[in-house]
Design an enzyme around this catalytic site. Structure first.
Site, PDB file in Angstrom:
ATOM      1  CG  ASP A  82      -1.931   1.257   1.242  1.00  0.00           C
ATOM      2  OD1 ASP A  82      -2.433   1.548   0.392  1.00  0.00           O
ATOM      3  OD2 ASP A  82      -2.350   1.537   2.512  1.00  0.00           O
ATOM      4  CG  HIS A  83      -0.244   4.815   0.153  1.00  0.00           C
ATOM      5  ND1 HIS A  83      -0.691   5.874  -0.777  1.00  0.00           N
ATOM      6  CD2 HIS A  83      -1.584   4.704   0.764  1.00  0.00           C
ATOM      7  CE1 HIS A  83      -1.801   6.279  -0.525  1.00  0.00           C
ATOM      8  NE2 HIS A  83      -2.501   5.423   0.391  1.00  0.00           N
TER       9      HIS A  83
END
EC number: 4.1.2.40
Length: 283
Positions: A82-83
């Protein structure tokens, strides 16, 4: 079963008009609780870690936990970065065995975001690992993520160009959501989302969903959102359970006992969200 990639799950969700939940897991107990919720509801599930979480213990620790969970179940489980905040981080996760990669170039100028995202898709696609990009801004702060500058909304025309030039598999869009704890009731810009959906045919992703009313989430799913991220509320649920146990048992010292209460809170939260997303029974 072995870990699966996110691409087939999200394409199925797109066809079926539901979304798959992506839940940030911070430790073994949260992994176990999210898996228990997925099994109870028979829902496919994405477990994910941010760079801040990874820096705490390392890619291999979190991947090993989620891989062990996947191998104990028949539920489809994805391990997602994520990210991802750099090419280096994305490639580290890819080589470690993550089965879904996000590269977040949303803070960069448009052309630089395209260049970075395309570099990651070019590297991951030969190994059949899908890539999520981000265009627009999700505000607030969570872990090391902070974004308060500029318009929060994704421009539909830019989104169409971005998808075409990067060959990205999924697109996280800025529609008014925010990371962290909301100070008031959030209001998602569904008109912006619909405009993006009209020119982009890949699955869309909603970040910063903790605290967004369920009816707004359902509306967004009807307008093209296929992956919905939850992080802050899982942390709150886990901590709430531990605090409640310790208040009732102030002399407790066995982490298995107070962590079990945190796990119950996380499982209940995730099960309720899976029902909201419409993924129950879709595994």
């Amino acid at each position: 079963m072995p870990l699966v990639t996110s691409k087939e799950l999200l394409l199925d969700a797109q066809k079926g008009g539901y979304a798959v939940g992506a839940f940030n897991v911070e430790n073994m107990e949260m992994v176990m609780a999210v898996l228990a919720a997925a099994e109870e509801t028979s829902s496919p599930v994405i477990m994910q870690t941010t760079p801040g979480t990874i820096r705490f213990a390392g890619l291999d620790y979190y991947l090993a936990n989620v891989r062990a969970a996947a191998e104990r179940t028949k539920i489809p489980v994805v391990m997602h970065l994520d990210h991802g905040d750099s090419l280096n981080m994305a490639m580290q996760a890819y080589r470690a065995g993550y089965t879904s990669i996000m590269i977040d170039g949303s803070k960069l100028p448009f052309a630089d975001n395209i260049a970075l995202t395309k570099t990651v898709t070019d590297a991951c696609h030969p190994g059949n690992i899908p890539v999520e990009g981000e265009l627009g801004k999700v505000g607030g702060k969570e872990d090391d993520l902070e974004n308060e500058d500029g318009s929060p909304y994704t421009d539909p025309d830019e989104a169409a160009e971005f998808v075409k030039r990067t060959n990205v598999d999924f697109l996280a869009v800025g529609i008014g959501t925010s990371h962290g704890v909301y100070k008031g009731t959030p209001c998602v810009n569904v008109d912006c989302l619909s405009a993006i959906r009209s020119v982009v045919d890949i699955p869309l992703v909603m970040h910063g969903t903790s605290g967004v009313p369920d009816e707004q989430v359902r509306d967004c799913i009807s307008r093209g959102i296929c992956k919905v991220n939850y992080a802050t509320d899982l942390r709150i649920a886990f901590t709430r359970g531990i605090k409640a146990y310790m208040q009732e048992h102030p002399d407790a010292f066995d982490p298995k006992k107070y962590a079990a209460q945190g796990m119950k809170e996380v499982q209940a939260y995730v099960m309720q969200k899976m029902d909201v997303l419409g993924s129950t029974g879709k595994a």
